[in-house]
Scaffold this motif. Structure first.
Motif, PDB file in Angstrom:
ATOM      1  N   VAL A  17       3.120   8.798  10.513  1.00  0.00           N
ATOM      2  CA  VAL A  17       2.327   8.103   9.490  1.00  0.00           C
ATOM      3  C   VAL A  17       1.769   9.141   8.522  1.00  0.00           C
ATOM      4  O   VAL A  17       1.282  10.189   8.942  1.00  0.00           O
ATOM      5  CB  VAL A  17       1.179   7.299  10.146  1.00  0.00           C
ATOM      6  N   TRP A  18       1.857   8.849   7.262  1.00  0.00           N
ATOM      7  CA  TRP A  18       1.357   9.719   6.186  1.00  0.00           C
ATOM      8  C   TRP A  18      -0.128   9.965   6.398  1.00  0.00           C
ATOM      9  O   TRP A  18      -0.917   9.004   6.421  1.00  0.00           O
ATOM     10  CB  TRP A  18       1.586   8.992   4.867  1.00  0.00           C
ATOM     11  N   GLY A  19      -0.530  11.188   6.591  1.00  0.00           N
ATOM     12  CA  GLY A  19      -1.952  11.496   6.782  1.00  0.00           C
ATOM     13  C   GLY A  19      -2.297  11.814   8.225  1.00  0.00           C
ATOM     14  O   GLY A  19      -3.416  12.218   8.519  1.00  0.00           O
ATOM     15  N   TYR A  23      -5.591   3.497  -1.749  1.00  0.00           N
ATOM     16  CA  TYR A  23      -5.307   4.635  -2.623  1.00  0.00           C
ATOM     17  C   TYR A  23      -4.551   4.142  -3.850  1.00  0.00           C
ATOM     18  O   TYR A  23      -3.343   3.898  -3.788  1.00  0.00           O
ATOM     19  CB  TYR A  23      -4.472   5.682  -1.881  1.00  0.00           C
ATOM     20  N   SER A  27       0.868  -1.186   0.000  1.00  0.00           N
ATOM     21  CA  SER A  27       0.000   0.000   0.000  1.00  0.00           C
ATOM     22  C   SER A  27       0.897   1.226   0.000  1.00  0.00           C
ATOM     23  O   SER A  27       2.064   1.160   0.413  1.00  0.00           O
ATOM     24  CB  SER A  27      -0.918   0.011   1.226  1.00  0.00           C
ATOM     25  N   LYS A  28       0.325   2.339  -0.454  1.00  0.00           N
ATOM     26  CA  LYS A  28       1.125   3.558  -0.533  1.00  0.00           C
ATOM     27  C   LYS A  28       1.593   4.017   0.847  1.00  0.00           C
ATOM     28  O   LYS A  28       2.732   4.465   1.011  1.00  0.00           O
ATOM     29  CB  LYS A  28       0.297   4.673  -1.172  1.00  0.00           C
ATOM     30  N   THR A  29       0.698   3.918   1.831  1.00  0.00           N
ATOM     31  CA  THR A  29       1.039   4.377   3.178  1.00  0.00           C
ATOM     32  C   THR A  29       2.197   3.568   3.756  1.00  0.00           C
ATOM     33  O   THR A  29       3.107   4.128   4.374  1.00  0.00           O
ATOM     34  CB  THR A  29      -0.186   4.297   4.109  1.00  0.00           C
ATOM     35  N   LEU A  88      -6.775   4.724   6.224  1.00  0.00           N
ATOM     36  CA  LEU A  88      -5.394   4.731   6.688  1.00  0.00           C
ATOM     37  C   LEU A  88      -5.091   3.456   7.468  1.00  0.00           C
ATOM     38  O   LEU A  88      -4.043   2.832   7.300  1.00  0.00           O
ATOM     39  CB  LEU A  88      -5.202   5.952   7.586  1.00  0.00           C
ATOM     40  N   LYS A  99       5.383   4.586   2.005  1.00  0.00           N
ATOM     41  CA  LYS A  99       5.850   5.837   2.593  1.00  0.00           C
ATOM     42  C   LYS A  99       6.664   5.567   3.862  1.00  0.00           C
ATOM     43  O   LYS A  99       7.739   6.121   4.073  1.00  0.00           O
ATOM     44  CB  LYS A  99       4.650   6.690   2.997  1.00  0.00           C
ATOM     45  N   GLU A 108      -4.735   0.652   5.121  1.00  0.00           N
ATOM     46  CA  GLU A 108      -3.465   0.755   4.397  1.00  0.00           C
ATOM     47  C   GLU A 108      -2.305   0.235   5.245  1.00  0.00           C
ATOM     48  O   GLU A 108      -1.395  -0.394   4.735  1.00  0.00           O
ATOM     49  CB  GLU A 108      -3.217   2.205   3.989  1.00  0.00           C
ATOM     50  N   LEU A 109      -2.362   0.497   6.545  1.00  0.00           N
ATOM     51  CA  LEU A 109      -1.296   0.021   7.438  1.00  0.00           C
ATOM     52  C   LEU A 109      -1.337  -1.498   7.583  1.00  0.00           C
ATOM     53  O   LEU A 109      -0.341  -2.117   7.951  1.00  0.00           O
ATOM     54  CB  LEU A 109      -1.388   0.690   8.810  1.00  0.00           C
TER      55      LEU A 109
END
Length: 423
Positions: free
Chosen positions: A184-186, A235, A143-145, A225, A148, A228-229
């Motif tokens: 964390v992103w976001g 996303y 995942s993108k998160t 989110l 990141k 994603e984690l």
DNA sequence: TCTGGGGTCCTAGGACCC
DNA sequence: TCTGGGGTCCTAGGACCC
């Protein structure tokens, strides 16, 4: 299952400056925001001195003088060009990518059947360094998160060699455990403060936190989110994200506070003309325009902010027309005896130029004004921005509401007259 | 004295309509 | 004394990102 690689340039603006001044390698270097306002990029050595992101320049004077920190004003012509070079190289290594910002891109590694993701990433890293001089870090995950997060660890931990593969479940929880929740992103400062009150301190705590608690404060994005984690992609890769924006804005802080309407009006006219150029570059017209003015937010006792949005009968990207409207709005929100420090405009509800609904009662010759705008844009792109401009901007090149950049490096890569000289 | 700029998405709440 | 409710659209504001 999708696999994302996030490639992120290290201390990008600083790295760009160092490419042309290699003697600054190993020394503390910072790059300032517009107006020489704050530190927005820092070399590792500057970070080690305790210089934080976003700290105002005037508060750094002492440390800069005593510790011999090298300072640059931001030079977007240079950074934009270096960014293009990096992105072009990345494009050779992936079937699809999303340029997320000036210094980072998500690459689609989903269909790579081989297992050597790590060595592939190291290869990309070397290639970029060799061809552009810019160091990058690469994080990979499903995942993108998580990508990141992997990137962040790759950047800070020496033993990763700048590359971290988190696609396997095996190391994910360990990586989440060592990551503070605000990293964390976001999750920004506000959310982090709330989460900590609830006992959620690390990314791992967040992953296993009660969904109800997350949902209450962070809405639907908090839930995404969390997933994603867990490695579930919410996303997808967005290609061509830069080709057509949903809004276009322009604003600046002033050198000195401004009190009179004429000066504000000139500033607003300038921002409108810059915004209109951006609209025409992406073949868009705006249905609405917001104009705003504000005083310093560091003086809350006298703070004043006002904005107003105009909706046009016909979407437009025509500079003189927009300036006319902008001045009207400004008069409505302007209040006397205020020390304005910043003003700006936002164009929104953008529509494609070719799809603009024509106003039945509009008798103006739109084809003619369109040709005029094209001509003006052509001249300005060849002769330099602001060569041909609206009279509403005022005649002087050095308006007192204009901005400062005292430490600007040369446009080494985009202007012939500023090419690097090798002796 | 001096504190960036340009974006995105989501949500709450008001206006309006039936 | 009792004073609708639900849908939609729009905007302002809040949060985040780099």
């Amino acid at each position: 299952m999708p696999v994302f690689a996030l490639v992120d340039c290290n201390n990008f603006y600083v790295s760009c400056e160092r490419v042309f001044k290699p003697e600054l390698e190993g020394k503390p270097v910072i790059v300032l925001s517009n107006n020489d306002g704050c530190a927005v990029a820092r070399s590792n050595e500057a970070k080690a001195l305790g210089i934080k992101m976003g700290v105002p320049f005037f508060k750094l004077r002492h440390i800069i003088n005593t510790m011999d920190v090298h300072v640059f004003s931001s030079n977007y012509a240079l950074y934009g060009d270096m960014s293009n070079r990096v992105m072009q190289i990345l494009d050779m290594f992936t079937p699809a990518m999303e340029i997320y910002s000036i210094d980072e891109a998500f690459l689609d590694f989903s269909d790579f059947a081989f297992t050597g993701l790590k060595s592939y990433a190291h290869h990309i890293r070397k290639k970029i360094k060799k061809d552009t001089g810019i160091p990058v870090s690469i994080g990979m995950a499903t995942s993108k998160t998580l990508a990141k997060l992997a990137n962040k660890i790759a950047k800070s931990s020496l033993k990763t060699g700048g590359v971290l593969d988190l696609t396997s479940m095996k190391f994910q929880d360990r990586a989440l455990e060592i990551t503070p929740v605000e990293d964390v992103w976001g999750i920004g400062g506000r959310y982090a403060a709330y989460l900590k009150l609830k006992g959620i301190k690390t990314a791992l705590d967040f992953k296993y936190a009660a969904t109800r608690v997350i949902r209450k404060k962070m809405g639907i994005n908090g839930i995404r989110l969390q997933r994603e984690l867990c490695g579930e992609s919410c996303y997808p890769l967005a290609e061509d994200i830069n080709t057509r924006r949903k809004s276009v804005s322009a604003s600046r802080s002033f050198k000195k506070p401004v009190t009179d309407l004429t000066a504000l009006s000139q500033a607003i006219s300038l921002y409108i003309s810059r915004g209109a150029v951006k609209l025409r570059e992406q073949n868009s017209c705006a249905e609405t325009m917001t104009v705003y003015v504000m005083t310093s937010r560091f003086k809350p006792e006298s703070f004043y902010y006002n904005s107003k949005t105009a909706v046009f009968p016909t979407a437009s990207n025509n500079t003189p027309e927009l300036i006319k409207q902008g001045k009207k709005i400004l008069k409505q929100i302007f209040k006397r005896n205020k020390q304005y420090t910043k003003a700006g405009i936002v164009f929104s509800n953008l529509v494609q130029e070719s799809h603009v609904q024509q106003d039945l009662f509009n008798t103006k010759d739109t084809a003619r004004t369109q040709r005029l705008m094209e001509t003006v844009d052509n001249i300005n792109s060849q002769m330099g921005r602001g060569c041909v401009r609206s009279a509403a901007l005022g005649s002087s090149n050095k308006q007192y509401w204009q901005t400062i950049s005292n430490y600007r490096s040369s446009a080494y890569t985009t202007r012939w007259d500023q090419l690097l000289t090798v002796c």
